[in-house]
Design a protein around this motif. Structure first.
Motif, PDB file in Angstrom:
ATOM      1  N   GLY A  35      -2.125  19.931 -37.825  1.00  0.00           N
ATOM      2  CA  GLY A  35      -1.540  20.482 -36.601  1.00  0.00           C
ATOM      3  C   GLY A  35      -2.413  20.275 -35.382  1.00  0.00           C
ATOM      4  N   ASP A  36      -2.289  21.186 -34.421  1.00  0.00           N
ATOM      5  CA  ASP A  36      -2.991  21.062 -33.141  1.00  0.00           C
ATOM      6  C   ASP A  36      -4.510  21.080 -33.269  1.00  0.00           C
ATOM      7  OD1 ASP A  36      -0.589  20.911 -31.801  1.00  0.00           O
ATOM      8  OD2 ASP A  36      -0.536  23.051 -31.319  1.00  0.00           O
ATOM      9  N   ASP A  37      -5.034  21.726 -34.283  1.00  0.00           N
ATOM     10  CA  ASP A  37      -6.485  21.798 -34.467  1.00  0.00           C
ATOM     11  C   ASP A  37      -7.080  20.453 -34.848  1.00  0.00           C
ATOM     12  OD1 ASP A  37      -6.508  24.486 -33.850  1.00  0.00           O
ATOM     13  OD2 ASP A  37      -6.398  25.119 -35.942  1.00  0.00           O
ATOM     14  N   GLY A  38      -6.305  19.606 -35.488  1.00  0.00           N
ATOM     15  CA  GLY A  38      -6.808  18.326 -35.931  1.00  0.00           C
ATOM     16  C   GLY A  38      -7.857  18.484 -37.010  1.00  0.00           C
ATOM     17  N   LEU A  39      -8.577  17.407 -37.264  1.00  0.00           N
ATOM     18  CA  LEU A  39      -9.624  17.405 -38.284  1.00  0.00           C
ATOM     19  C   LEU A  39     -10.829  16.638 -37.789  1.00  0.00           C
ATOM     20  CD1 LEU A  39      -7.553  16.544 -41.494  1.00  0.00           C
ATOM     21  CD2 LEU A  39      -8.669  18.723 -40.998  1.00  0.00           C
ATOM     22  N   ALA A  40     -11.995  17.076 -38.194  1.00  0.00           N
ATOM     23  CA  ALA A  40     -13.211  16.322 -37.917  1.00  0.00           C
ATOM     24  C   ALA A  40     -13.211  15.077 -38.796  1.00  0.00           C
ATOM     25  CB  ALA A  40     -14.439  17.174 -38.219  1.00  0.00           C
ATOM     26  N   VAL A  41     -13.817  14.019 -38.293  1.00  0.00           N
ATOM     27  CA  VAL A  41     -13.895  12.773 -39.060  1.00  0.00           C
ATOM     28  C   VAL A  41     -14.534  13.022 -40.423  1.00  0.00           C
ATOM     29  CG1 VAL A  41     -14.949  10.481 -39.138  1.00  0.00           C
ATOM     30  CG2 VAL A  41     -13.890  11.277 -37.028  1.00  0.00           C
ATOM     31  N   GLY A  42     -15.567  13.831 -40.468  1.00  0.00           N
ATOM     32  CA  GLY A  42     -16.223  14.145 -41.740  1.00  0.00           C
ATOM     33  C   GLY A  42     -15.293  14.813 -42.734  1.00  0.00           C
ATOM     34  N   ASP A  43     -14.403  15.667 -42.239  1.00  0.00           N
ATOM     35  CA  ASP A  43     -13.433  16.323 -43.124  1.00  0.00           C
ATOM     36  C   ASP A  43     -12.449  15.314 -43.699  1.00  0.00           C
ATOM     37  OD1 ASP A  43     -14.640  18.774 -42.625  1.00  0.00           O
ATOM     38  OD2 ASP A  43     -13.239  19.290 -41.008  1.00  0.00           O
ATOM     39  N   ILE A  44     -12.018  14.381 -42.858  1.00  0.00           N
ATOM     40  CA  ILE A  44     -11.102  13.338 -43.326  1.00  0.00           C
ATOM     41  C   ILE A  44     -11.798  12.488 -44.381  1.00  0.00           C
ATOM     42  CG2 ILE A  44      -9.792  11.281 -42.663  1.00  0.00           C
ATOM     43  CD1 ILE A  44      -9.505  12.574 -39.846  1.00  0.00           C
ATOM     44  N   GLN A  45     -13.037  12.146 -44.118  1.00  0.00           N
ATOM     45  CA  GLN A  45     -13.788  11.313 -45.048  1.00  0.00           C
ATOM     46  C   GLN A  45     -13.961  11.998 -46.394  1.00  0.00           C
ATOM     47  OE1 GLN A  45     -17.819  11.049 -45.298  1.00  0.00           O
ATOM     48  NE2 GLN A  45     -17.557   9.341 -46.694  1.00  0.00           N
ATOM     49  N   ARG A  46     -14.289  13.281 -46.374  1.00  0.00           N
ATOM     50  CA  ARG A  46     -14.436  14.031 -47.637  1.00  0.00           C
ATOM     51  C   ARG A  46     -13.104  14.104 -48.390  1.00  0.00           C
ATOM     52  NH1 ARG A  46     -18.212  16.498 -44.580  1.00  0.00           N
ATOM     53  NH2 ARG A  46     -16.832  18.028 -43.617  1.00  0.00           N
ATOM     54  N   GLU A  47     -12.035  14.312 -47.657  1.00  0.00           N
ATOM     55  CA  GLU A  47     -10.710  14.415 -48.289  1.00  0.00           C
ATOM     56  C   GLU A  47     -10.308  13.103 -48.960  1.00  0.00           C
ATOM     57  OE1 GLU A  47      -7.262  16.301 -49.484  1.00  0.00           O
ATOM     58  OE2 GLU A  47      -8.824  17.285 -48.329  1.00  0.00           O
ATOM     59  N   LEU A  48     -10.567  11.981 -48.291  1.00  0.00           N
ATOM     60  CA  LEU A  48     -10.151  10.683 -48.826  1.00  0.00           C
ATOM     61  C   LEU A  48     -11.175  10.069 -49.772  1.00  0.00           C
ATOM     62  CD1 LEU A  48      -8.543   8.995 -45.697  1.00  0.00           C
ATOM     63  CD2 LEU A  48      -7.451  10.360 -47.479  1.00  0.00           C
ATOM     64  N   GLY A  49     -12.435  10.458 -49.629  1.00  0.00           N
ATOM     65  CA  GLY A  49     -13.475   9.918 -50.492  1.00  0.00           C
ATOM     66  C   GLY A  49     -13.735   8.437 -50.280  1.00  0.00           C
ATOM     67  N   ILE A  50     -13.662   7.993 -49.024  1.00  0.00           N
ATOM     68  CA  ILE A  50     -13.929   6.589 -48.713  1.00  0.00           C
ATOM     69  C   ILE A  50     -15.177   6.497 -47.836  1.00  0.00           C
ATOM     70  CG2 ILE A  50     -11.522   5.884 -48.963  1.00  0.00           C
ATOM     71  CD1 ILE A  50     -11.253   5.913 -45.921  1.00  0.00           C
ATOM     72  N   PRO A  51     -15.838   5.344 -47.821  1.00  0.00           N
ATOM     73  CA  PRO A  51     -17.037   5.194 -46.991  1.00  0.00           C
ATOM     74  C   PRO A  51     -16.738   5.389 -45.498  1.00  0.00           C
ATOM     75  CG  PRO A  51     -16.826   3.383 -48.553  1.00  0.00           C
ATOM     76  CD  PRO A  51     -15.550   4.160 -48.613  1.00  0.00           C
ATOM     77  N   LYS A  52     -17.749   5.858 -44.771  1.00  0.00           N
ATOM     78  CA  LYS A  52     -17.577   6.107 -43.337  1.00  0.00           C
ATOM     79  C   LYS A  52     -17.163   4.852 -42.586  1.00  0.00           C
ATOM     80  CE  LYS A  52     -20.707  10.010 -43.010  1.00  0.00           C
ATOM     81  NZ  LYS A  52     -21.925  10.556 -42.409  1.00  0.00           N
ATOM     82  N   SER A  53     -17.732   3.710 -42.946  1.00  0.00           N
ATOM     83  CA  SER A  53     -17.390   2.476 -42.244  1.00  0.00           C
ATOM     84  C   SER A  53     -15.924   2.100 -42.466  1.00  0.00           C
ATOM     85  CB  SER A  53     -18.301   1.333 -42.689  1.00  0.00           C
ATOM     86  OG  SER A  53     -18.180   1.117 -44.081  1.00  0.00           O
ATOM     87  N   THR A  54     -15.430   2.315 -43.661  1.00  0.00           N
ATOM     88  CA  THR A  54     -14.018   2.044 -43.958  1.00  0.00           C
ATOM     89  C   THR A  54     -13.122   2.991 -43.183  1.00  0.00           C
ATOM     90  OG1 THR A  54     -14.613   1.287 -46.176  1.00  0.00           O
ATOM     91  CG2 THR A  54     -12.312   1.882 -45.815  1.00  0.00           C
ATOM     92  N   LEU A  55     -13.490   4.261 -43.161  1.00  0.00           N
ATOM     93  CA  LEU A  55     -12.718   5.245 -42.415  1.00  0.00           C
ATOM     94  C   LEU A  55     -12.712   4.910 -40.927  1.00  0.00           C
ATOM     95  CD1 LEU A  55     -11.085   7.850 -42.245  1.00  0.00           C
ATOM     96  CD2 LEU A  55     -13.253   9.092 -42.121  1.00  0.00           C
ATOM     97  N   ALA A  56     -13.854   4.514 -40.390  1.00  0.00           N
ATOM     98  CA  ALA A  56     -13.936   4.158 -38.972  1.00  0.00           C
ATOM     99  C   ALA A  56     -12.981   3.024 -38.640  1.00  0.00           C
ATOM    100  CB  ALA A  56     -15.360   3.779 -38.605  1.00  0.00           C
TER     101      ALA A  56
END
Length: 96
Positions: free
Chosen positions: A20-41
Motif C-alpha cells: 500500500g501507501d507505506d511501500g517497502l524498503a529495498v532491504g525488505d523486498i530483498q529479504r522477501e525474494l531472497g535474491i542478491p542486491k545487484s539482481t534486485l537493483a
C-alpha cells in the motif's frame, strides 16, 4: 507488460501493491525474494524506467512504492481490453 513478464519483477509489483501507501524498503523486498542486491537493483531499475513504481530516499533507506496511477491503468487495460469476454471477468471491470 513485458516488464512484468519476469517472475521477480512480478513479485516486486505484487509486494508493493500489498504494501500500500507505506511501500517497502529495498532491504525488505530483498529479504522477501531472497535474491542478491545487484539482481534486485536491476529489476527495480526496470520497473522504475517504465513508471510502475517510485523510489524515495528516507535517510539511509530507499523506499519503494507502487505508482498508483500507472498500476491502475495497467490493471484496467489488462482486465477490460485483454480479457474481455472471458468467463468470470465481468465483475472485475466494474471494480467488483
Amino acid at each position: 507488460m513485458a516488464e512484468l513478464g519476469h517472475p521477480h519483477r512480478l513479485q516486486i509489483f505484487q509486494l508493493l501493491i500489498k504494501a500500500g501507501d507505506d511501500g517497502l524498503a529495498v532491504g525488505d523486498i530483498q529479504r522477501e525474494l531472497g535474491i542478491p542486491k545487484s539482481t534486485l537493483a536491476h529489476h527495480i531499475a526496470q520497473l522504475l524506467a517504465v513508471g510502475l513504481m517510485t523510489q524515495e530516499r528516507q535517510g539511509r533507506v530507499q523506499r519503494c512504492r507502487i505508482a498508483a496511477g500507472k498500476a491502475s491503468a495497467f490493471v484496467n487495460f489488462f482486465v477490460a481490453d485483454c480479457c474481455e469476454g472471458l468467463p468470470g471477468i465481468e465483475g472485475l471491470e466494474a471494480g467488483a
